[in-house]
Design a protein around this motif. Structure first.
Motif, short mmCIF file in Angstrom:
data_model
loop_
_atom_site.label_atom_id
_atom_site.label_comp_id
_atom_site.label_asym_id
_atom_site.label_seq_id
_atom_site.Cartn_x
_atom_site.Cartn_y
_atom_site.Cartn_z
N GLY A 166 0.81 -1.21 0.00
CA GLY A 166 0.00 0.00 0.00
C GLY A 166 0.84 1.26 0.00
N ASP A 167 0.28 2.32 -0.60
CA ASP A 167 0.97 3.61 -0.62
C ASP A 167 -0.09 4.71 -0.54
OD1 ASP A 167 2.71 5.69 -0.83
OD2 ASP A 167 3.60 5.08 -2.74
N ALA A 168 -0.25 5.29 0.63
CA ALA A 168 -1.23 6.36 0.85
C ALA A 168 -0.73 7.26 1.97
CB ALA A 168 -2.60 5.78 1.20
N ASN A 169 -1.21 8.48 1.97
CA ASN A 169 -0.82 9.40 3.05
C ASN A 169 -1.27 8.86 4.40
OD1 ASN A 169 0.22 11.83 4.16
ND2 ASN A 169 -1.85 12.67 4.24
N VAL A 170 -2.49 8.30 4.45
CA VAL A 170 -3.01 7.67 5.67
C VAL A 170 -3.64 6.34 5.27
CG1 VAL A 170 -4.64 7.84 7.59
CG2 VAL A 170 -3.46 9.90 6.78
N TRP A 171 -3.34 5.29 6.02
CA TRP A 171 -3.89 3.96 5.73
C TRP A 171 -4.50 3.39 7.00
CZ3 TRP A 171 -0.56 -0.71 3.59
CH2 TRP A 171 -1.41 -1.81 3.38
N ILE A 172 -5.79 3.07 6.92
CA ILE A 172 -6.52 2.45 8.02
C ILE A 172 -6.88 1.03 7.58
CG2 ILE A 172 -8.48 2.63 9.59
CD1 ILE A 172 -6.53 5.06 9.59
N ASN A 173 -6.38 0.03 8.27
CA ASN A 173 -6.75 -1.36 7.97
C ASN A 173 -7.48 -1.97 9.16
OD1 ASN A 173 -6.48 -3.94 6.30
ND2 ASN A 173 -5.68 -4.58 8.28
N LEU A 174 -8.63 -2.55 8.86
CA LEU A 174 -9.44 -3.20 9.89
C LEU A 174 -9.64 -4.66 9.51
CD1 LEU A 174 -12.13 -0.40 10.40
CD2 LEU A 174 -9.95 -0.71 11.60
N THR A 175 -9.06 -5.55 10.30
CA THR A 175 -9.25 -6.98 10.12
C THR A 175 -10.38 -7.42 11.04
OG1 THR A 175 -6.91 -7.32 9.60
CG2 THR A 175 -8.16 -9.25 10.33
N TYR A 176 -11.29 -8.23 10.52
CA TYR A 176 -12.46 -8.64 11.30
C TYR A 176 -12.13 -9.90 12.11
CZ TYR A 176 -15.16 -5.58 8.14
OH TYR A 176 -15.66 -4.53 7.42
N SER A 228 -9.24 1.66 19.12
CA SER A 228 -8.52 1.83 20.39
C SER A 228 -8.02 3.26 20.57
CB SER A 228 -7.34 0.86 20.46
OG SER A 228 -6.40 1.13 19.43
N ILE A 229 -7.86 3.99 19.47
CA ILE A 229 -7.41 5.38 19.54
C ILE A 229 -8.57 6.34 19.76
CG2 ILE A 229 -5.33 5.02 18.20
CD1 ILE A 229 -6.84 6.00 15.74
N GLY A 230 -9.79 5.80 19.89
CA GLY A 230 -10.96 6.62 20.17
C GLY A 230 -11.63 7.20 18.95
N LYS A 231 -11.18 6.82 17.76
CA LYS A 231 -11.76 7.33 16.52
C LYS A 231 -12.38 6.20 15.71
CE LYS A 231 -8.48 11.16 15.99
NZ LYS A 231 -7.49 11.82 15.08
N THR A 232 -13.22 6.59 14.74
CA THR A 232 -13.75 5.65 13.77
C THR A 232 -13.15 5.97 12.41
OG1 THR A 232 -15.63 7.00 13.02
CG2 THR A 232 -15.94 5.67 15.04
N ALA A 233 -13.37 5.08 11.45
CA ALA A 233 -12.90 5.36 10.09
C ALA A 233 -13.56 6.60 9.51
CB ALA A 233 -13.17 4.15 9.20
N TRP A 234 -14.81 6.86 9.92
CA TRP A 234 -15.49 8.07 9.46
C TRP A 234 -14.75 9.32 9.93
CZ3 TRP A 234 -18.56 7.13 5.70
CH2 TRP A 234 -19.36 5.98 5.66
N ASP A 235 -14.16 9.29 11.11
CA ASP A 235 -13.41 10.44 11.61
C ASP A 235 -12.23 10.75 10.71
OD1 ASP A 235 -15.06 10.82 13.86
OD2 ASP A 235 -13.97 9.30 14.98
N PHE A 236 -11.56 9.71 10.22
CA PHE A 236 -10.45 9.93 9.31
C PHE A 236 -10.94 10.48 7.97
CE2 PHE A 236 -8.61 6.96 12.33
CZ PHE A 236 -7.33 7.46 12.50
N LEU A 237 -12.10 10.04 7.53
CA LEU A 237 -12.69 10.60 6.33
C LEU A 237 -13.02 12.08 6.51
CD1 LEU A 237 -15.06 7.82 4.94
CD2 LEU A 237 -13.35 9.09 3.62
N ASP A 238 -13.62 12.42 7.66
CA ASP A 238 -13.93 13.82 7.95
C ASP A 238 -12.68 14.69 7.80
OD1 ASP A 238 -16.55 13.16 8.53
OD2 ASP A 238 -16.27 13.17 10.71
N PHE A 239 -11.59 14.24 8.36
CA PHE A 239 -10.35 15.03 8.32
C PHE A 239 -9.83 15.13 6.88
CE2 PHE A 239 -5.73 15.53 8.59
CZ PHE A 239 -5.65 16.62 9.43
#
Length: 242
Positions: A166-176, A228-239
């Protein structure tokens, strides 16, 4: 003195090309579905064996349209279920990326956001790498339970055979983490992928790489999961969409 406003018309003799400014979206959001999402997933040539639930990623698309409707209406963000929703197979290989993705991106300064689920997460990771290599700005990559290490999907699905980078400024990975319904069995058969150490420059990790207590078919639930950091993926989208 009375001033009368008159409209100045271009003389018919003026054949020069007039350039009309067009507002381009600041961000383009690509939603990448997994097996059985945009079309049934078929094992080989046997249509009686479809795998996967339909249109799981559309739960995210529809909520995105509501959450960011104002930005979409104003032309700041390009995102809709007709133009920016793809099956994993539609972004497999350079030719399909050039045909399906590049026409949406008008300048290399536009932010690109990729949200991929299951096989769409696997191919979405590769998409982030290829677009970045070509000089495009991948601002945010969100991968929801990426799958692709299993022999079955590598044999029958249009996915990259090598483990993605992967190559992105921010990468959020969620394994179920759940494995108690049919969709989880599909994910296990497809081979869940942990992208630890698979971020440019190697061997870096995603910014967030967490296991969450969700069934594989869930996409909106995963995006809304409090990490665990207190945020959701939507929060990263907002930013990213500020």
């Amino acid at each position: 003195m009375t001033l009368v406003a008159t409209r100045k018309l271009t003389p018919s003799s003026d054949t020069s090309i007039k350039h009309v400014p067009v507002k381009l979206p600041k961000a383009i959001v690509l939603f990448i579905g997994g097996a059985g999402d945009k079309r049934p997933f078929i094992l080989g040539e046997y249509p009686q064996n479809p795998m996967g639930a339909n249109q799981n990623i559309l739960d995210v698309v529809h909520y995105f349209m509501k959450r960011y409707g104002g930005k979409i209406k104003e032309g700041e963000v390009l995102a809709d279920p007709e133009r920016t929703y793809f099956g994993y197979y539609e972004i497999y290989g350079d030719d399909r990326i050039r045909t399906n993705i590049l026409p949406l991106i008008k300048t290399k300064s536009q932010k690109i956001i990729i949200i991929g689920h299951s096989l769409g997460g696997w191919n979405g990771i590769w998409l982030s790498k290829k677009l970045s290599d070509w000089g495009y700005s991948v601002e945010l990559l969100i991968t929801l339970d990426p799958v692709g290490t299993g022999l079955i999907v590598k044999t029958f699905a249009d996915i990259y055979k090598e483990k993605p980078i992967g190559d992105a400024n921010v990468w959020i990975n969620l394994t179920y983490g759940k494995d108690d319904d049919a969709s989880d069995a599909v994910a296990l058969a497809g081979g869940r992928f942990n992208p630890k150490g698979r971020r440019v420059p190697l061997p870096n990790d995603p910014d967030v790489n967490e296991v969450i207590n969700i069934n594989h078919l869930k996409t909106w639930d995963a995006m809304s999961y409090r990490l665990s950091i207190g945020k959701t993926a939507w929060d990263f989208l907002d930013f990213s969409l500020q």
